[in-house]
Design an enzyme around this catalytic site. Sequence first.
Site, short mmCIF file in Angstrom:
data_model
loop_
_atom_site.label_atom_id
_atom_site.label_comp_id
_atom_site.label_asym_id
_atom_site.label_seq_id
_atom_site.Cartn_x
_atom_site.Cartn_y
_atom_site.Cartn_z
N SER A 1 -10.43 109.14 105.54
CA SER A 1 -10.91 107.92 104.90
C SER A 1 -10.72 107.96 103.39
CB SER A 1 -12.40 107.73 105.21
OG SER A 1 -12.95 106.66 104.47
N LYS B 1 -5.62 98.08 110.48
CA LYS B 1 -6.85 98.28 111.27
C LYS B 1 -7.83 97.14 110.99
CE LYS B 1 -10.69 101.54 111.95
NZ LYS B 1 -11.80 100.72 111.42
N HIS C 1 -14.66 96.94 113.69
CA HIS C 1 -15.27 97.92 112.78
C HIS C 1 -16.56 98.50 113.37
CE1 HIS C 1 -14.37 99.17 108.55
NE2 HIS C 1 -15.56 99.73 108.66
N THR D 1 -7.19 99.29 106.18
CA THR D 1 -8.30 98.56 106.78
C THR D 1 -8.33 97.16 106.19
OG1 THR D 1 -9.57 100.57 107.16
CG2 THR D 1 -10.80 98.49 107.10
N TYR E 1 -8.62 101.77 101.77
CA TYR E 1 -9.35 100.58 101.38
C TYR E 1 -8.71 100.07 100.09
CZ TYR E 1 -13.31 101.20 104.61
OH TYR E 1 -14.11 101.29 105.73
#
Length: 371
Positions: free
Chosen positions: A119, A244, A268, A167, A141
């Site tokens: 992440s 995603k 999510h 994402t 992100y």
Amino acid sequence: MSGPAPDPAPVPAVPAVCLADVERLAADRLPAEVRDFVAGGSGDESVQAANRAALDRVRLVPRVLAGTDVADPSGPLLRGTAAMPVVVAPMAYQRLMHPDGELAAARAAAKAGIPFAISTLSSYPLEEIAAVGGTSWFQLYWQRDRAQVLDLVRRAEEAGCEALVVTVDVPVMGRRLRDLRNGFTLPADVTAANLGGVPLAATHTRQPGASGVATHTGQAFDPAIGWADLAWLRERTTMPLVLKGVLDPRDAVRAVEIGAEAVVVSNHGGRQLAGAPASVTALPPVVEAVGGRCSVLLDSGIRSGTDVLRALALGADGVLLGRPVLWGLAADGEAGAARVFELLQAELREALVLSGCPDLSAARDLVTLLG
């Protein structure tokens, strides 16, 4: 005269035999507000319930007389292969679960032969996580500073990450009521290790009725990310691009058009739009829309090997596994995460055999009914 009766022999602990057992072990070890941070969803949390209910409605029609008592759960996944069609979903701040956090989970994934998605908000630097070995993907992100976006991508490339997962369903963080009620913040020793700057202070600043994590993401993430940004990114990296957070087939088609090699059908884990459909309900229309032009993965609600088989039978190429990995970490660090993968693979092998499937390709030919 007889003496006092001897103390009874201690009863050995029953090992976790399913992922729900691991969840119960984790719940006993985590502080209440951390449990809420992991378990909670947005709004009334009905999307989480919908994920589970929708998966449970998918009935698999087994084939008989297949002539095999052994099934192979391994196969291709994106540009590589995996011991089973499972990717560890990108999840933030894993040191909340265990001091070794992402390092422990990535080691367990490497030993299990499945990819680990790092992440942007990991609590160890992406380079340290990728260095444990195995297959690493990097989840992005989109930051307000485009130079920071490109820096993260370059770091992921140099660390040897084999896919870039963007994402796309978090322009802003959903209202997670448990965190708001708890005034949730990160402890001082847990931070977004890949990022820097003033906004990080928000993750440690407690305010009544506010989530420090949500405040930080509001300051750092760019809510205006659009298709042009993804096209710009596609031109600047050779890593496979994975989107995603796709639920609408039209967005899946658009993803193919900009060069995505995979989409992840995901709500999510019920943590974004309250009222979104269950991910598995959205899966078949997406599979039909892309028509084999890109891989399709399913995320949100996977809790067993049978769930993995359900996803494959509905057309997915694999799944992302989220919260159960965190439960494993909380229960017993690397060994706990390894137990989660061991259980999932054993369940998938059994489900394949019982449905008459010697391998993953046969699983994709199973008939499904809605119970």
